[in-house]
Design an enzyme around this catalytic site. Sequence first.
Site, PDB file in Angstrom:
ATOM      1  N   ASP A   1       0.753  -1.048  -0.128  1.00 36.72           N
ATOM      2  CA  ASP A   1       0.096   0.045  -0.090  1.00 36.72           C
ATOM      3  C   ASP A   1       0.894   1.236   0.119  1.00 36.72           C
ATOM      4  O   ASP A   1       2.012   1.282   0.456  1.00 36.72           O
ATOM      5  CB  ASP A   1      -0.930  -0.049   1.206  1.00 36.72           C
ATOM      6  CG  ASP A   1      -2.175  -0.811   1.027  1.00 36.72           C
ATOM      7  OD1 ASP A   1      -2.111  -1.382   0.140  1.00 36.72           O
ATOM      8  OD2 ASP A   1      -2.891  -0.717   2.027  1.00 36.72           O
TER       9      ASP A   1
ATOM     10  N   HIS B   1       3.893  -2.282   3.256  1.00 40.18           N
ATOM     11  CA  HIS B   1       3.901  -0.882   2.503  1.00 40.18           C
ATOM     12  C   HIS B   1       5.122  -0.688   1.993  1.00 40.18           C
ATOM     13  O   HIS B   1       6.212  -0.997   2.580  1.00 40.18           O
ATOM     14  CB  HIS B   1       3.669   0.036   3.671  1.00 40.18           C
ATOM     15  CG  HIS B   1       2.314  -0.289   4.463  1.00 40.18           C
ATOM     16  ND1 HIS B   1       1.890  -1.117   5.348  1.00 40.18           N
ATOM     17  CD2 HIS B   1       1.264   0.613   4.356  1.00 40.18           C
ATOM     18  CE1 HIS B   1       0.824  -0.902   5.763  1.00 40.18           C
ATOM     19  NE2 HIS B   1       0.232   0.024   5.239  1.00 40.18           N
TER      20      HIS B   1
END
Length: 772
Positions: A104, A256
């Site tokens: 993400d 991430h």
Amino acid sequence: MTTTTPSRGRRRAPTRIQRAAGKAAALQKPRVILAGLLLLALTSVMLLDGYLRAEVGGDQRVRTGASSSQVPDKVLDGGPILSFRGGQATTVSVPDKTIALTFDDGPNPTWTPQVLAILEKHDIPATFFLVGSMVSRYPGIVADMVEQGNEVGIHTFTHVDLSYQSDARVNREMQQTQLALAGAAGITTTLFRAPYSSETDAVDNYSWPVYKKLGEQGYTSVFVDTDSDDWKRPGVSKIIKWATPDDGEGASVLFHDAGGERSQTIKALPAYIEKMKAKGYTFTTISGAIQEEESAGGRQAGAGGVQVGGAQSGGQQPGGQAAQRESNGQAGAGASSLQAAHREATGATLYEGKALIGAVAVAEWTVPVLSVGLLVVGVAVMGRFGMMLILARRHYRQRNRRRFSWGPPVHQPVSVIVPAYNEKECIANTLESLARSTHPIEIIVVDDGSTDGTSEIARNAARELGMTNVRVIRQENAGKPAALNNGVRSARYDIVVMMDGDTVFEPDTVRLLVQPFADPEVGAVAGNAKVGNRNTVIGAWQHIEYVMGFNLDRRMYDLLRCMPTIPGAIGAFRREAVLEVGGMSEDTLAEDTDITIAMHRAGRRVVYQEHARAWTEAPGSLKQLWSQRYRWSYGTMQALWKHRKSLTDKGLSDRFGRVGMPLVVIFQIVTPVFAPLIDVFTVYSMIFVDFKAALLAWLAVLAVQLVCAAYAFRLDREQYRYLLMMPLQQLAYRQMMYLVLIHSCITAMTGGRLRWQKLKRTGEVGTPAGVS
């Protein structure tokens, strides 16, 4: 402080050059429009950059603890992949022993390439949920990501919690990200992950309508089964532990590649991949996980099957065309760049996407450059303030000490030249003020083809005042330079004083003005021009500008021996020096700046006599003010260009080229052109960043300017009450001066010529005694 070109007298009738220039008048409106477009472009670029950085339109709200009573249980208890078919929710789980590795918040120029290198080394794919603003800023990373065989999804454009947003904002967040993907990699996608989402059991009554709406548009929403929590930076071992599914279960695993410092993620990722492979896991994309589950007849919550990347009944296809699928449902590194969830961007979407990427590239380049420019301008402006204060004080102390003298007092008569064109309102006041002169003078009124009876009014006024020292010379309309040259040729005395037909002198003005000629090095003297009609708002603004922006400057330039302009309203010259440089030139619209520079280049010294005051009528309307300052700015640029070779002058004439020319270019052209950045960034910061901090910074700069202005008023013995207008001057008047200078620069760069314009006078500036 308002920064413009130096004060000078008003202009007269058009010369041959100016009449020819008038033919190009039709080009002025397009240049004004161009100046406005440049300002609009700058504003747009800053807004775009602010939007990309979530300074404009940013929303930091994150919803927590909301009820999920309206969310179907089959969704709350279902798998991490949610789509809609026929309006019904369908969830899919990742097959056992399978990892759908997801990332993400990217792309990030530091961490994302490192993640891609690890994935390529281990020959596995992943699904990246990208923030559209970051895609538009780093399109090359996204192109590499897709080319490597990875899958991409939407993580909104500005990373906002969509449960707080309107339908229009939600659609805009999705569409803008699709355009960014189209411009960066030539694709769009059907995958979506909401910012701040986690597992499906966290879907609440506020976010559920958003997922339904997007599902109806053909989007597949992706959640997580297992969260590495790498954003907490708990250490490599914990990241690996938290990202590992229980008991051989498949999982959508969250890492991430952006959003903060990700060195622990980079260290943990290869170890995690090797660990999961050792446990017998395979890695796939979200589309691959769906296809594997469908092939195995996996569990589905809700009616019917799911097709992600193919045609779906009951919903639009984000991005348009039907997808081409990987036959085995798993795309490794080096696989086709068109994943199952991807659509090839074509037509308007592709071109709009490329346009977006191009606009962002411009913003990404422009704003940092402007920021550096802002810093340079700020330092230059503050440096100028400091230099003016120091040198002005030194100038004042030097010229006002008891023992200061230019030499033996100058008593010989001088010639006062008054060029006049349609001056019926003012010429009588001008002559009346000269009649009180305490110095012996002859007055030469050169009527430059007036059509309003100026010459007759001048003769009558002279008779009524009993003045026998007045000569009125009429000539065909040829312009102010020609009128001044006529006056110089007709002068009887060695020193000539030049003034405007709308200006009035104090009784001692001429006497004080000519005293510096006791020094044989002095070839010209600049007087102190004052605004007479200062009791209006526009007049008060110009009064502040004259006292601070012009006369304080002249003190500085005087000490540096590089005075750039003798104001047309009040200046004195050695007659032989004027003739030596060829008289007043018609080459530029700023003949006063032109001849001043010519004096320097001829080795003559130009000084400032602060006590010799002249009262002039400043423009009374914004339109007239624009016309005057536009002409001044453009004329100054012409004069600087004409004398550009002064930069290489040697000997006595090199002072202006080495010191004056750079200072004038920096402080009167370059700095003012970029000075609007201070106001633009201030307004931008007040609206979108930190209002209080920006306001305090602006007030601090205003305070510095007020100190400089107050000191200038003290030196000129002016009343401080006019400084109450200074804050309003900074908000309105200064912006107009910026636009005038930018307009002049555009005219100069486009090779335009400026038509001659005469200001309308009222004659309200009478004798000096009436001015307070």
